[in-house]
Scaffold this motif. Structure first.
Motif, PDB file in Angstrom:
ATOM      1  N   GLY A 118       0.804  -1.221   0.000  1.00  0.00           N
ATOM      2  CA  GLY A 118       0.000   0.000   0.000  1.00  0.00           C
ATOM      3  C   GLY A 118       0.837   1.271   0.000  1.00  0.00           C
ATOM      4  O   GLY A 118       0.394   2.305   0.498  1.00  0.00           O
ATOM      5  N   ILE A 119       2.036   1.205  -0.573  1.00  0.00           N
ATOM      6  CA  ILE A 119       2.941   2.350  -0.595  1.00  0.00           C
ATOM      7  C   ILE A 119       2.743   3.142  -1.889  1.00  0.00           C
ATOM      8  O   ILE A 119       2.918   2.608  -2.991  1.00  0.00           O
ATOM      9  N   GLU A 120       2.370   4.412  -1.761  1.00  0.00           N
ATOM     10  CA  GLU A 120       2.223   5.279  -2.928  1.00  0.00           C
ATOM     11  C   GLU A 120       3.585   5.446  -3.592  1.00  0.00           C
ATOM     12  O   GLU A 120       4.602   5.614  -2.915  1.00  0.00           O
ATOM     13  N   HIS A 121       3.603   5.414  -4.912  1.00  0.00           N
ATOM     14  CA  HIS A 121       4.854   5.575  -5.637  1.00  0.00           C
ATOM     15  C   HIS A 121       4.573   6.086  -7.049  1.00  0.00           C
ATOM     16  O   HIS A 121       3.441   6.029  -7.521  1.00  0.00           O
ATOM     17  N   ARG A 122       5.618   6.592  -7.665  1.00  0.00           N
ATOM     18  CA  ARG A 122       5.581   6.982  -9.074  1.00  0.00           C
ATOM     19  C   ARG A 122       6.700   6.222  -9.752  1.00  0.00           C
ATOM     20  O   ARG A 122       7.795   6.130  -9.215  1.00  0.00           O
ATOM     21  N   HIS A 123       6.421   5.682 -10.922  1.00  0.00           N
ATOM     22  CA  HIS A 123       7.462   4.922 -11.596  1.00  0.00           C
ATOM     23  C   HIS A 123       7.509   5.248 -13.085  1.00  0.00           C
ATOM     24  O   HIS A 123       6.537   5.713 -13.659  1.00  0.00           O
ATOM     25  N   ASN A 124       8.685   4.991 -13.652  1.00  0.00           N
ATOM     26  CA  ASN A 124       8.902   5.228 -15.071  1.00  0.00           C
ATOM     27  C   ASN A 124       9.848   4.143 -15.581  1.00  0.00           C
ATOM     28  O   ASN A 124      11.051   4.187 -15.333  1.00  0.00           O
ATOM     29  N   ARG A 125       9.278   3.168 -16.239  1.00  0.00           N
ATOM     30  CA  ARG A 125      10.063   2.042 -16.768  1.00  0.00           C
ATOM     31  C   ARG A 125      11.075   2.521 -17.811  1.00  0.00           C
ATOM     32  O   ARG A 125      12.168   1.992 -17.926  1.00  0.00           O
ATOM     33  N   ASN A 126      10.710   3.530 -18.583  1.00  0.00           N
ATOM     34  CA  ASN A 126      11.548   3.982 -19.690  1.00  0.00           C
ATOM     35  C   ASN A 126      12.126   5.367 -19.444  1.00  0.00           C
ATOM     36  O   ASN A 126      12.135   6.221 -20.337  1.00  0.00           O
ATOM     37  N   SER A 127      12.636   5.580 -18.263  1.00  0.00           N
ATOM     38  CA  SER A 127      13.211   6.869 -17.902  1.00  0.00           C
ATOM     39  C   SER A 127      14.329   7.264 -18.856  1.00  0.00           C
ATOM     40  O   SER A 127      15.079   6.422 -19.354  1.00  0.00           O
ATOM     41  N   ILE A 128      14.456   8.546 -19.083  1.00  0.00           N
ATOM     42  CA  ILE A 128      15.516   9.085 -19.936  1.00  0.00           C
ATOM     43  C   ILE A 128      16.898   8.768 -19.362  1.00  0.00           C
ATOM     44  O   ILE A 128      17.906   8.835 -20.056  1.00  0.00           O
ATOM     45  N   THR A 129      16.955   8.380 -18.091  1.00  0.00           N
ATOM     46  CA  THR A 129      18.235   8.079 -17.439  1.00  0.00           C
ATOM     47  C   THR A 129      18.915   6.843 -18.017  1.00  0.00           C
ATOM     48  O   THR A 129      20.108   6.660 -17.830  1.00  0.00           O
ATOM     49  N   GLY A 130      18.131   5.961 -18.655  1.00  0.00           N
ATOM     50  CA  GLY A 130      18.681   4.709 -19.151  1.00  0.00           C
ATOM     51  C   GLY A 130      18.407   3.536 -18.219  1.00  0.00           C
ATOM     52  O   GLY A 130      18.758   2.399 -18.518  1.00  0.00           O
ATOM     53  N   PHE A 131      17.806   3.808 -17.066  1.00  0.00           N
ATOM     54  CA  PHE A 131      17.381   2.752 -16.147  1.00  0.00           C
ATOM     55  C   PHE A 131      15.982   3.073 -15.656  1.00  0.00           C
ATOM     56  O   PHE A 131      15.531   4.214 -15.723  1.00  0.00           O
ATOM     57  N   SER A 132      15.264   2.064 -15.200  1.00  0.00           N
ATOM     58  CA  SER A 132      13.892   2.237 -14.718  1.00  0.00           C
ATOM     59  C   SER A 132      13.915   2.806 -13.308  1.00  0.00           C
ATOM     60  O   SER A 132      14.773   2.444 -12.501  1.00  0.00           O
ATOM     61  N   GLN A 133      12.957   3.695 -13.006  1.00  0.00           N
ATOM     62  CA  GLN A 133      12.939   4.374 -11.713  1.00  0.00           C
ATOM     63  C   GLN A 133      11.589   4.258 -11.023  1.00  0.00           C
ATOM     64  O   GLN A 133      10.549   4.300 -11.668  1.00  0.00           O
ATOM     65  N   ILE A 134      11.651   4.163  -9.696  1.00  0.00           N
ATOM     66  CA  ILE A 134      10.475   4.180  -8.833  1.00  0.00           C
ATOM     67  C   ILE A 134      10.771   5.186  -7.721  1.00  0.00           C
ATOM     68  O   ILE A 134      11.826   5.111  -7.093  1.00  0.00           O
ATOM     69  N   PHE A 135       9.865   6.106  -7.479  1.00  0.00           N
ATOM     70  CA  PHE A 135      10.039   7.078  -6.400  1.00  0.00           C
ATOM     71  C   PHE A 135       8.933   6.890  -5.371  1.00  0.00           C
ATOM     72  O   PHE A 135       7.767   6.680  -5.724  1.00  0.00           O
ATOM     73  N   LEU A 136       9.292   6.986  -4.089  1.00  0.00           N
ATOM     74  CA  LEU A 136       8.338   6.871  -2.995  1.00  0.00           C
ATOM     75  C   LEU A 136       8.805   7.718  -1.835  1.00  0.00           C
ATOM     76  O   LEU A 136       9.934   8.232  -1.836  1.00  0.00           O
ATOM     77  N   LEU A 137       7.940   7.873  -0.841  1.00  0.00           N
ATOM     78  CA  LEU A 137       8.257   8.625   0.373  1.00  0.00           C
ATOM     79  C   LEU A 137       8.316   7.686   1.563  1.00  0.00           C
ATOM     80  O   LEU A 137       7.506   6.756   1.662  1.00  0.00           O
ATOM     81  N   ASP A 138       9.250   7.943   2.492  1.00  0.00           N
ATOM     82  CA  ASP A 138       9.249   7.197   3.745  1.00  0.00           C
ATOM     83  C   ASP A 138       8.257   7.876   4.702  1.00  0.00           C
ATOM     84  O   ASP A 138       7.633   8.883   4.339  1.00  0.00           O
ATOM     85  N   PRO A 139       8.059   7.365   5.907  1.00  0.00           N
ATOM     86  CA  PRO A 139       7.067   7.962   6.811  1.00  0.00           C
ATOM     87  C   PRO A 139       7.329   9.423   7.172  1.00  0.00           C
ATOM     88  O   PRO A 139       6.410  10.143   7.548  1.00  0.00           O
ATOM     89  N   ASP A 140       8.581   9.891   7.073  1.00  0.00           N
ATOM     90  CA  ASP A 140       8.899  11.291   7.347  1.00  0.00           C
ATOM     91  C   ASP A 140       9.005  12.123   6.080  1.00  0.00           C
ATOM     92  O   ASP A 140       9.498  13.240   6.091  1.00  0.00           O
TER      93      ASP A 140
END
Length: 127
Positions: free
Chosen positions: A94-116
């Motif tokens: 149940g962790i909110e996240h944003r992801h981009n499989r085809n990021s311009i970086t050349g690798f796939s990325q997932i971003f999320l927040l910790d409790p703080d």
């Protein structure tokens, strides 16, 4: 010239140590390592097999971030073995996240927040 050997650790401010420990152990899957007997609370975690560490430091007060996931804000990144497996795990937790499989970086990325509300990037090699 400075000869770099790698990043040793990243420190994050947390307000509730037990809540943060549950998150980093149960969601992110880090293992706690021994920490010196400082005169303030915190926890240290090992990341991977290369000696990198995450240090949690308890700070009474507010963290600086008030908004949602901003991929351009300060963050630290952990390389994960499987992008799809990681997305599925975060969904089950149940962790909110944003992801981009085809990021311009050349690798796939997932971003999320910790409790703080510290931003974490989980990234994976593209297959």
């Amino acid at each position: 010239m400075i000869r770099h050997e790698g990043i040793h650790h990243v420190s994050l401010i947390v307000t509730d140590l037990e809540r943060s420990k549950r998150f980093y152990e149960e969601v992110i899957g880090l293992r706690e390592i021994q920490r010196p007997p400082f005169d303030f609370p915190g926890a240290w975690y090992g990341i991977g097999d290369g000696g990198q560490q995450l240090h949690l430091l308890v700070h009474v007060g507010e963290t600086l971030r008030g908004g949602g996931i901003d991929t351009r804000d300060g963050h630290f990144a952990i390389r994960v073995a499987d992008f799809d497996e990681t997305i599925a795990w975060l969904d089950r937790c149940g962790i909110e996240h944003r992801h981009n499989r085809n990021s311009i970086t050349g690798f796939s990325q997932i971003f999320l927040l910790d409790p703080d509300r510290n931003i974490i990037e989980l990234n994976a090699a593209r297959e």
